[in-house]
Write a protein that holds these residues in place. Structure first.
Motif, PDB file in Angstrom:
ATOM      1  N   GLY A  79       6.170   0.663  26.626  1.00 17.07           N
ATOM      2  CA  GLY A  79       5.109   1.198  25.796  1.00 17.07           C
ATOM      3  C   GLY A  79       3.933   0.249  25.661  1.00 17.07           C
ATOM      4  O   GLY A  79       3.742  -0.651  26.486  1.00 17.07           O
ATOM      5  N   TRP A 125      13.941   4.962  22.219  1.00 16.96           N
ATOM      6  CA  TRP A 125      14.207   4.129  23.398  1.00 16.96           C
ATOM      7  C   TRP A 125      15.598   4.374  23.945  1.00 16.96           C
ATOM      8  O   TRP A 125      15.821   4.243  25.149  1.00 16.96           O
ATOM      9  CB  TRP A 125      13.959   2.663  23.071  1.00 16.96           C
ATOM     10  CG  TRP A 125      12.499   2.450  22.812  1.00 16.96           C
ATOM     11  CD1 TRP A 125      11.879   2.305  21.618  1.00 16.96           C
ATOM     12  CD2 TRP A 125      11.451   2.459  23.797  1.00 16.96           C
ATOM     13  NE1 TRP A 125      10.515   2.204  21.776  1.00 16.96           N
ATOM     14  CE2 TRP A 125      10.231   2.296  23.120  1.00 16.96           C
ATOM     15  CE3 TRP A 125      11.425   2.585  25.185  1.00 16.96           C
ATOM     16  CZ2 TRP A 125       9.005   2.253  23.771  1.00 16.96           C
ATOM     17  CZ3 TRP A 125      10.203   2.533  25.846  1.00 16.96           C
ATOM     18  CH2 TRP A 125       9.011   2.371  25.147  1.00 16.96           C
ATOM     19  N   ARG A 132      -3.905   0.741  22.192  1.00 20.53           N
ATOM     20  CA  ARG A 132      -3.614   2.095  22.678  1.00 20.53           C
ATOM     21  C   ARG A 132      -4.885   2.889  22.986  1.00 20.53           C
ATOM     22  O   ARG A 132      -4.959   3.604  23.992  1.00 20.53           O
ATOM     23  CB  ARG A 132      -2.763   2.843  21.644  1.00 20.53           C
ATOM     24  CG  ARG A 132      -1.291   2.462  21.716  1.00 20.53           C
ATOM     25  CD  ARG A 132      -0.493   3.045  20.585  1.00 20.53           C
ATOM     26  NE  ARG A 132       0.942   2.900  20.847  1.00 20.53           N
ATOM     27  CZ  ARG A 132       1.860   2.797  19.905  1.00 20.53           C
ATOM     28  NH1 ARG A 132       1.507   2.819  18.626  1.00 20.53           N
ATOM     29  NH2 ARG A 132       3.138   2.682  20.226  1.00 20.53           N
ATOM     30  N   PRO A 188       6.447  -4.482  24.921  1.00 22.00           N
ATOM     31  CA  PRO A 188       5.312  -3.596  25.197  1.00 22.00           C
ATOM     32  C   PRO A 188       4.150  -4.343  25.833  1.00 22.00           C
ATOM     33  O   PRO A 188       4.088  -5.570  25.800  1.00 22.00           O
ATOM     34  CB  PRO A 188       4.935  -3.068  23.805  1.00 22.00           C
ATOM     35  CG  PRO A 188       5.377  -4.138  22.862  1.00 22.00           C
ATOM     36  CD  PRO A 188       6.627  -4.713  23.469  1.00 22.00           C
ATOM     37  N   GLU A 239       3.317   8.153  25.462  1.00 18.51           N
ATOM     38  CA  GLU A 239       2.643   7.261  26.404  1.00 18.51           C
ATOM     39  C   GLU A 239       3.542   6.894  27.585  1.00 18.51           C
ATOM     40  O   GLU A 239       3.054   6.642  28.686  1.00 18.51           O
ATOM     41  CB  GLU A 239       2.091   6.017  25.690  1.00 18.51           C
ATOM     42  CG  GLU A 239       3.087   5.172  24.958  1.00 18.51           C
ATOM     43  CD  GLU A 239       2.418   4.223  23.956  1.00 18.51           C
ATOM     44  OE1 GLU A 239       1.219   4.418  23.637  1.00 18.51           O
ATOM     45  OE2 GLU A 239       3.107   3.305  23.474  1.00 18.51           O
ATOM     46  N   CYS A 293       5.208   6.497  21.189  1.00 19.92           N
ATOM     47  CA  CYS A 293       5.915   5.760  22.250  1.00 19.92           C
ATOM     48  C   CYS A 293       6.387   6.707  23.340  1.00 19.92           C
ATOM     49  O   CYS A 293       6.219   6.434  24.535  1.00 19.92           O
ATOM     50  CB  CYS A 293       7.108   5.004  21.655  1.00 19.92           C
ATOM     51  SG  CYS A 293       6.670   3.585  20.640  1.00 19.92           S
ATOM     52  N   GLU A 319       5.299   6.835  15.002  1.00 16.53           N
ATOM     53  CA  GLU A 319       5.326   5.748  15.984  1.00 16.53           C
ATOM     54  C   GLU A 319       6.190   6.103  17.175  1.00 16.53           C
ATOM     55  O   GLU A 319       5.803   5.879  18.333  1.00 16.53           O
ATOM     56  CB  GLU A 319       5.833   4.466  15.318  1.00 16.53           C
ATOM     57  CG  GLU A 319       6.171   3.321  16.273  1.00 16.53           C
ATOM     58  CD  GLU A 319       4.960   2.787  17.030  1.00 16.53           C
ATOM     59  OE1 GLU A 319       5.155   2.126  18.067  1.00 16.53           O
ATOM     60  OE2 GLU A 319       3.815   3.028  16.590  1.00 16.53           O
ATOM     61  N   GLN A 320       7.362   6.654  16.946  1.00 14.45           N
ATOM     62  CA  GLN A 320       8.255   6.994  18.052  1.00 14.45           C
ATOM     63  C   GLN A 320       7.679   8.114  18.912  1.00 14.45           C
ATOM     64  O   GLN A 320       7.856   8.120  20.129  1.00 14.45           O
ATOM     65  CB  GLN A 320       9.631   7.382  17.520  1.00 14.45           C
ATOM     66  CG  GLN A 320      10.421   6.212  16.974  1.00 14.45           C
ATOM     67  CD  GLN A 320      11.901   6.509  16.845  1.00 14.45           C
ATOM     68  OE1 GLN A 320      12.304   7.626  16.528  1.00 14.45           O
ATOM     69  NE2 GLN A 320      12.731   5.508  17.080  1.00 14.45           N
ATOM     70  N   ARG A 357      14.528  -1.991  24.051  1.00  9.97           N
ATOM     71  CA  ARG A 357      13.187  -1.746  24.565  1.00  9.97           C
ATOM     72  C   ARG A 357      12.629  -3.008  25.207  1.00  9.97           C
ATOM     73  O   ARG A 357      12.765  -4.109  24.672  1.00  9.97           O
ATOM     74  CB  ARG A 357      12.297  -1.317  23.403  1.00  9.97           C
ATOM     75  CG  ARG A 357      10.823  -1.173  23.755  1.00  9.97           C
ATOM     76  CD  ARG A 357      10.016  -0.900  22.493  1.00  9.97           C
ATOM     77  NE  ARG A 357       8.605  -0.695  22.784  1.00  9.97           N
ATOM     78  CZ  ARG A 357       7.698  -0.448  21.849  1.00  9.97           C
ATOM     79  NH1 ARG A 357       8.063  -0.369  20.589  1.00  9.97           N
ATOM     80  NH2 ARG A 357       6.429  -0.273  22.186  1.00  9.97           N
TER      81      ARG A 357
END
Length: 479
Positions: free
Chosen positions: A109, A457, A115, A77, A387, A384, A380-381, A74
């Motif tokens: 992300g 990812w 966020r 961010p 977004e 990600c 969380e994933q 990844r």
């Protein structure tokens, strides 16, 4: 065609195995060994290709349409400092900053702490080139509109409560009186006000049937809200530490009961879910409320402390996702067909297998489509993934971010990134599917088994590769 594709895949395996070895001019023992290995490997490749050509069983690669095994990680961010630096005069994003913002989110992300600030831009709540003053004005307008919708929700709730109390006093009513009592318990002015929300007049013309729908939605919303787990808690410290007094106040306002068994923060979260979902059902009565929508709303409630912001971000999100909850399932079928089409173009061999077992309609990924991987990925994933999808949609909507992708020779943005991601998850399991799945039941079990095992990812990286391969060879899925 199959033989050529197989040969290319096998050659890729050879190069992956020997990657990094440089052949020098001296014939050292290491170079001699390398030459032998290359010769044996190429001979093996040619032999297998010939076997396939004359009808042999061939070799099933687990790589399929992907050129390489996943090695990338990844990107970093978007950080708080980068986000603040993007804004110039009057609190406006410059053209160059907008390109960089979209590119940054698409490939890395967003840091959790910002966020709630970034999402309204990606979801179109704020115009991408708006000034700070314009955003404040828009926010005040949206807050007022949400409060109006919530006041209507309270009116409806009070009217329904009054009607239920009246029903207990109506024993012995004659049949005609009972029929009259079933009429809408709202005045004409109330119905006119309710109908003004998002042009919902068609819904309210259904009369008592509209009332039945509302009662059903309210019941299911409350059941789903109190069932939500606490996976969101680490992402919302302020809500995790909410007081009992504030929680009771919010719960009373939402009319939430049977929630005493929940810990304080979960009661607070459930009460906010109820309030916002009731407002959404009134805002979009053609969709109303369906099970699964609480899972989609939960991240917005967790990351946004203001209900009106969570509500309007959810409204924007649902402009596409609402089609997943249509009774005729037209939206779902369209997306399943799009996923099938991507697999057909990207991996003909896997697609042929799906045709053979009568699974080319891709109904085995139904759940992934309906709630956008919410069941397969962690909290969380999931965020990600969403977004990054929104960043692609923002690039398509504004035309910004495309140039940055071209400059860096990256996959172009697409409105179908969710479908490419689903196709990527399936293609990564092509070998298992082709060897072990002989029908829909096995495919469903394999897809359900993906939950908790996916790397978002890696999936996105694979999805981008599919976009690069397939883009232009199939039309975008209509929204």
């Amino acid at each position: 065609m199959l033989e050529k594709e197989l040969l290319n895949q096998l050659i890729g395996v050879v190069y992956d195995t020997l990657g990094g070895i440089q052949m020098s001019g001296r014939h050292s023992s290491a170079n001699f060994t390398t030459a032998v290995v290359v010769g044996v490997a190429v001979t093996a490749v040619a032999g297998v290709a010939v076997a396939v050509a004359v009808g042999g069983t061939g070799f099933l690669s687990d790589r399929g349409p992907f050129r390489k095994r996943w090695r990338r990680r990844r990107h970093h961010p978007l950080t708080q400092q980068q986000w603040e630096d993007f804004f110039g005069d009057e609190g406006r994003l410059s053209n160059n900053s907008t390109e960089k913002l979209i590119h940054k989110v698409r490939w890395g992300g967003i840091e959790p702490g910002i966020r709630a600030q970034v999402w309204p831009f990606l979801l179109g709540i704020y115009e991408i080139d708006s000034t700070e003053a314009e955003r404040k004005e828009q926010d005040a307008k949206l807050r007022k509109e949400y409060e109006k919708i919530r006041s209507y929700c309270q009116e409806i709730k009070q009217s329904l409560t009054s009607r239920r109390e009246g029903e207990h006093q109506q024993d012995g009513m004659e049949e005609q009186e009972e029929e009259e009592h079933k009429l809408m318990p709202f005045s004409e002015s109330q119905i006119e006000a309710f109908s003004s929300i998002n042009d919902g007049s068609a819904f309210w013309k259904k009369g008592p049937k509209a009332l039945d729908d509302i009662v059903t939605w309210q019941r299911i919303i409350r059941l789903d809200a109190v069932r939500m787990n606490a996976e969101w808690v680490p992402y919302s410290p302020s809500q995790a530490n909410v007081s009992d007094e504030e929680t009771s106040k919010v719960a009373r306002k939402a009319g939430l009961s049977d929630d005493e068994h929940l810990e304080t923060c979960r009661r607070y979260h459930a009460a906010r879910l109820v309030s916002i979902l009731e407002a959404y059902a009134l805002y979009d009565p053609d969709t109303g409320y369906c099970q699964g929508m609480s899972d989609l709303l939960s991240p917005f409630v967790a990351l946004m402390d203001d209900d009106h912001q969570a509500f309007w971000c959810f409204v924007s999100f649902m402009r596409t996702a609402r089609h997943n909850f249509r009774l005729d399932e037209v939206g779902i079928r369209r997306q399943l067909n799009g996923t099938s089409d991507i697999i057909r173009v990207a991996d003909p061999e896997l697609y042929d297998h799906l045709v053979k077992i009568k699974a080319e309609d891709c109904t085995f990924v139904y759940r992934m489509v309906v709630v956008l991987f919410r069941r397969e990925l962690t909290f969380e994933q999931t965020i990600c993934l969403w977004e990054v999808i929104w960043a692609d949609s923002t690039a398509m909507r504004t035309g910004k971010g495309v140039g940055e992708a071209q400059k860096k020779k990256k996959a172009p943005p697409t409105n179908d990134l969710l479908l490419y991601t689903i196709a990527a998850a399936v293609c990564r399991r092509r070998k298992f599917i082709m060897e072990n799945c002989k029908g829909m039941d096995e495919l469903l079990r394999e897809c359900n088994a993906m939950a908790g095992t996916l790397d978002v990812w890696q999936m996105l990286d694979d999805a981008r590769e599919l976009v690069s391969r397939v883009h232009g060879r199939r039309p975008e899925t209509p929204t």
